[in-house]
Design an enzyme around this catalytic site. Structure first.
Site, mmCIF file in Angstrom:
data_model
loop_
_atom_site.group_PDB
_atom_site.id
_atom_site.type_symbol
_atom_site.label_atom_id
_atom_site.label_comp_id
_atom_site.label_asym_id
_atom_site.label_seq_id
_atom_site.Cartn_x
_atom_site.Cartn_y
_atom_site.Cartn_z
ATOM 1 N N ARG A 167 0.884 -1.170 -0.083
ATOM 2 C CA ARG A 167 0.105 -0.020 0.026
ATOM 3 C C ARG A 167 0.885 1.528 0.023
ATOM 4 O O ARG A 167 0.290 2.261 -0.418
ATOM 5 C CB ARG A 167 -0.890 -0.168 0.992
ATOM 6 N N HIS A 216 -21.858 4.027 40.191
ATOM 7 C CA HIS A 216 -23.127 4.721 40.059
ATOM 8 C C HIS A 216 -22.819 6.010 39.790
ATOM 9 O O HIS A 216 -22.004 6.826 40.716
ATOM 10 C CB HIS A 216 -24.124 4.391 41.265
ATOM 11 N N CYS A 254 -7.686 -1.357 7.578
ATOM 12 C CA CYS A 254 -8.324 -0.971 8.970
ATOM 13 C C CYS A 254 -7.721 0.623 9.030
ATOM 14 O O CYS A 254 -8.566 1.121 9.397
ATOM 15 C CB CYS A 254 -7.816 -1.743 9.984
ATOM 16 N N ILE A 304 -20.906 -2.813 7.361
ATOM 17 C CA ILE A 304 -20.333 -1.866 6.608
ATOM 18 C C ILE A 304 -21.539 -0.875 6.146
ATOM 19 O O ILE A 304 -21.504 0.239 6.102
ATOM 20 C CB ILE A 304 -19.515 -2.208 5.309
HETATM 21 P P1 NAI Z 1 -21.393 -8.401 5.575
HETATM 22 O O1 NAI Z 1 -21.228 -9.771 5.510
HETATM 23 O O2 NAI Z 1 -21.573 -8.126 7.019
HETATM 24 O O3 NAI Z 1 -22.958 -7.953 4.970
HETATM 25 C C1 NAI Z 1 -23.227 -8.255 3.747
HETATM 26 C C2 NAI Z 1 -24.677 -7.996 3.515
HETATM 27 O O4 NAI Z 1 -25.175 -8.225 2.192
HETATM 28 C C3 NAI Z 1 -25.414 -9.424 4.276
HETATM 29 O O5 NAI Z 1 -26.360 -9.037 5.120
HETATM 30 C C4 NAI Z 1 -25.953 -9.998 2.924
HETATM 31 O O6 NAI Z 1 -27.012 -10.897 3.041
HETATM 32 C C5 NAI Z 1 -26.311 -8.830 2.134
HETATM 33 N N1 NAI Z 1 -26.335 -9.321 0.501
HETATM 34 C C6 NAI Z 1 -25.543 -10.009 -0.161
HETATM 35 N N2 NAI Z 1 -25.939 -10.156 -1.461
HETATM 36 C C7 NAI Z 1 -26.890 -8.997 -1.499
HETATM 37 C C8 NAI Z 1 -27.538 -8.615 -2.547
HETATM 38 N N3 NAI Z 1 -27.556 -9.246 -3.752
HETATM 39 N N4 NAI Z 1 -28.716 -7.668 -2.464
HETATM 40 C C9 NAI Z 1 -28.886 -7.341 -1.148
HETATM 41 N N5 NAI Z 1 -28.043 -7.697 -0.007
HETATM 42 C C10 NAI Z 1 -27.179 -8.515 -0.382
HETATM 43 O O7 NAI Z 1 -20.529 -7.577 4.932
HETATM 44 P P2 NAI Z 1 -19.960 -6.179 4.906
HETATM 45 O O8 NAI Z 1 -20.844 -5.286 5.517
HETATM 46 O O9 NAI Z 1 -19.655 -5.789 3.513
HETATM 47 O O10 NAI Z 1 -18.681 -6.263 5.664
HETATM 48 C C11 NAI Z 1 -17.581 -7.178 5.142
HETATM 49 C C12 NAI Z 1 -16.774 -7.703 6.559
HETATM 50 O O11 NAI Z 1 -15.999 -6.528 7.275
HETATM 51 C C13 NAI Z 1 -17.507 -8.458 7.419
HETATM 52 O O12 NAI Z 1 -16.934 -9.601 7.577
HETATM 53 C C14 NAI Z 1 -17.564 -7.523 8.582
HETATM 54 O O13 NAI Z 1 -17.692 -8.029 9.788
HETATM 55 C C15 NAI Z 1 -16.362 -6.777 8.498
HETATM 56 N N6 NAI Z 1 -16.475 -5.274 9.196
HETATM 57 C C16 NAI Z 1 -16.456 -5.175 10.428
HETATM 58 C C17 NAI Z 1 -16.691 -3.822 10.806
HETATM 59 C C18 NAI Z 1 -16.787 -3.925 12.496
HETATM 60 O O14 NAI Z 1 -16.543 -4.969 13.422
HETATM 61 N N7 NAI Z 1 -17.439 -2.886 13.041
HETATM 62 C C19 NAI Z 1 -16.683 -2.851 9.985
HETATM 63 C C20 NAI Z 1 -16.633 -3.032 8.765
HETATM 64 C C21 NAI Z 1 -16.474 -4.343 8.273
#
Ligand code: NAI
Length: 468
Positions: free
Chosen positions: A36, A447, A43, A186
């Site tokens: 990068r 508290h 992250c 996300i």
């Molecule tokens: P995700 O797997 O959390 O969510 C993706 C969502 O998209 C799912 O609910 C799925 O059912 C939906 N989906 C899939 N295909 C679809 C379609 N054709 N039309 C509509 N909905 C559809 O993935 P996300 O949010 O992209 O995150 C990726 C990774 O990054 C995850 O493993 C997440 O845990 C991690 N992450 C964690 C964060 C945190 O811990 N705060 C912050 C950002 C990312």
């Protein structure tokens, strides 16, 4: 070629940089490579850290626009200076990224910027941005190359109008209407950033719920809260395509179970349908490192691939794609290489959605316990009955604790509410020590704090909470 390193780490995200530092602390001669041009991986550069800067500042803006008045603070309508907000985000990135370089120097770690390719079991070729090639040798190699966002067939991310999380952190103006594809972490975090800054946000989720994998009751409560905040959430809908239409976009939808198609107009589409392990051009085929059918590097319980001196950690392997899971695996590998008993307890990996309110979870959900046939008791406590939450006017949400019916051992905790991401660690530490709900209920809590709601939920498993 210089003397071999004890360890070469490929990728300096949370998994890789933590692994490198721990290995150096344990006396190893370590090299780290990242293509990068800045350490910290997704992250620090385009993920967790910048998004938290935007979540914080957008929350302040929203509060100043909508909530100050309720507290008797009268200000004229705040004006958004998005450029300056982005400037703050960049300063936060720079400070964190600079911190990693400082830690590498402090721990005498040799760092390289360039694309790494494993050309032999103990050799890595590094090609920098100018095409200059360096070869280094190492007794052990850790692959910590992380993950990359994916799109849907036929939808091409241009990072301008159709964006991934990376582009969604760089928008030059507040969208009129942002359509978010995917109601996962996300989509909801970045959707809520732009919603608070004034965009209309519509989330389209394929399943009949948001946040798959999280406790269903908490996810339903969260969906209601987000709707109350103005977000439109369409579950059970699939996106069939995104077409350019003049300066804008037309998003095609269909009910997931089949039915009449429809379209929504948008100026920005955020694609947040998951991430894939990133192993492009690493040379894995050449040296025969095996991957599974989802492209993840296969490892054993000690993070070792089928090639005995090559290890893999973090998003590139099985398990949740979380920075802290990768960090812990990085520490474990370094300790294993040093002959210690490095290990990660996968039963106690917290997950947090950094919205307002936050959603946090550790351990088993009710659905998982039911499926496993484990008898459990539930203790719940709402923030509406917590004095501190009332003082802060942050009474949305609740704490829910799940304990084994026979032994009272805490098996899971799910929180929706302000600072849930911090509160969850009460349960995480308790669970790490195999503690019971009674242990938590008998622990004196200061508290007035939001943490008292966690104790009250534990009390609810026994004789009942005091304040309900
Ligand atoms: P995700 O797997 O959390 O969510 C993706 C969502 O998209 C799912 O609910 C799925 O059912 C939906 N989906 C899939 N295909 C679809 C379609 N054709 N039309 C509509 N909905 C559809 O993935 P996300 O949010 O992209 O995150 C990726 C990774 O990054 C995850 O493993 C997440 O845990 C991690 N992450 C964690 C964060 C945190 O811990 N705060 C912050 C950002 C990312």
């Amino acid at each position: 070629m210089s003397d071999p390193f004890d360890l070469i780490v490929i990728g300096s995200g949370p998994g890789g940089y933590v692994c490198a530092i721990r290995a150096a602390q344990l006396g190893m001669k370590v090299a780290v490579i990242d293509k990068r041009g800045a350490h910290g991986g997704t992250c620090l550069n385009v993920g967790c850290i910048p998004s938290k800067a935007m979540l914080h500042t957008s929350h302040l803006y929203h509060d100043a626009s909508h909530s100050f008045e309720n507290f008797g603070i009268e200000v004229s309508k705040p004006k958004l200076n998005l450029k300056k907000m982005m400037g703050h985000k960049q300063n936060v990135i720079d400070a964190n990224v600079g911190g990693i370089s400082f830690l590498f120097k402090k721990n005498k770690i040799t760092d390289y910027f360039g694309a790494a390719e494993i050309i032999a079991q103990d050799k890595v070729k590094i090609t920098d941005a100018d095409g200059k090639v360096t070869e280094i040798a190492g007794k052990n190699i850790v692959i910590a190359t992380g993950s990359d966002s994916v799109s849907l067939p036929g939808i091409e991310i241009d990072e301008k109008q159709i964006v991934s999380s990376t582009g969604a952190l760089e928008l030059e103006k507040v969208p009129e209407h942002m359509v978010v594809i995917g109601g996962g972490v996300i989509g909801l975090e970045l959707g809520s950033v732009w919603s608070r800054l004034g965009a209309k946000v519509t989330v389209v989720e394929y399943l009949d719920r948001i946040l798959p994998g999280m406790d269903l009751e908490v996810a339903k409560t969260f969906a209601r809260t987000l709707k109350k905040q103005g977000m439109d959430i369409k579950t059970g809908k699939k996106v069939t395509g995104v077409e350019k239409a003049g300066n804008g976009l037309k998003v095609g939808l269909e009910p997931a179970k089949g039915g009449d198609a429809s379209t929504i107009d948008a100026d920005i589409v955020l694609v947040a349908v998951g991430r894939r392990p990133y192993t492009d051009n690493l040379g894995l085929e050449t040296i025969g490192v095996k991957r599974d059918d989802r492209g993840r590097v296969e490892i054993d319980a000690q993070y070792r691939t089928n090639v005995s001196n090559i290890f893999a950690i973090g998003d590139v392997t099985v398990g949740p794609m979380l920075a802290h899971k990768a960090e812990d695996e990085g520490i474990a590998v370094a300790e294993i290489l040093a002959g210690q008993a490095g290990h990660v307890n996968y039963d106690v990996i917290p997950g947090v959605v950094y919205t307002m309110p936050e959603v946090a979870s550790v351990g088993k959900t009710e659905e998982e316990l039911k499926e496993a046939g484990i008898e459990y008791t539930v203790g719940k406590f709402p923030f509406t009955a917590n004095g501190r939450a009332k003082a802060m006017d942050m009474t949305d949400g609740m704490v829910k604790i799940l304990a084994d019916k026979k032994t009272d051992r805490v098996l899971g905790c799910h929180i929706i509410g302000a600072t849930a991401g911090d509160l969850i660690h009460e349960a995480a530490v308790l669970m790490e020590f195999s503690g019971s709900a009674e242990d938590l209920a008998r622990t004196c809590h200061a508290h007035p704090t939001l943490a008292e709601a966690v104790r009250e939920a534990a009390l609810a498993i026994g004789d009942g909470p005091i304040h309900m």
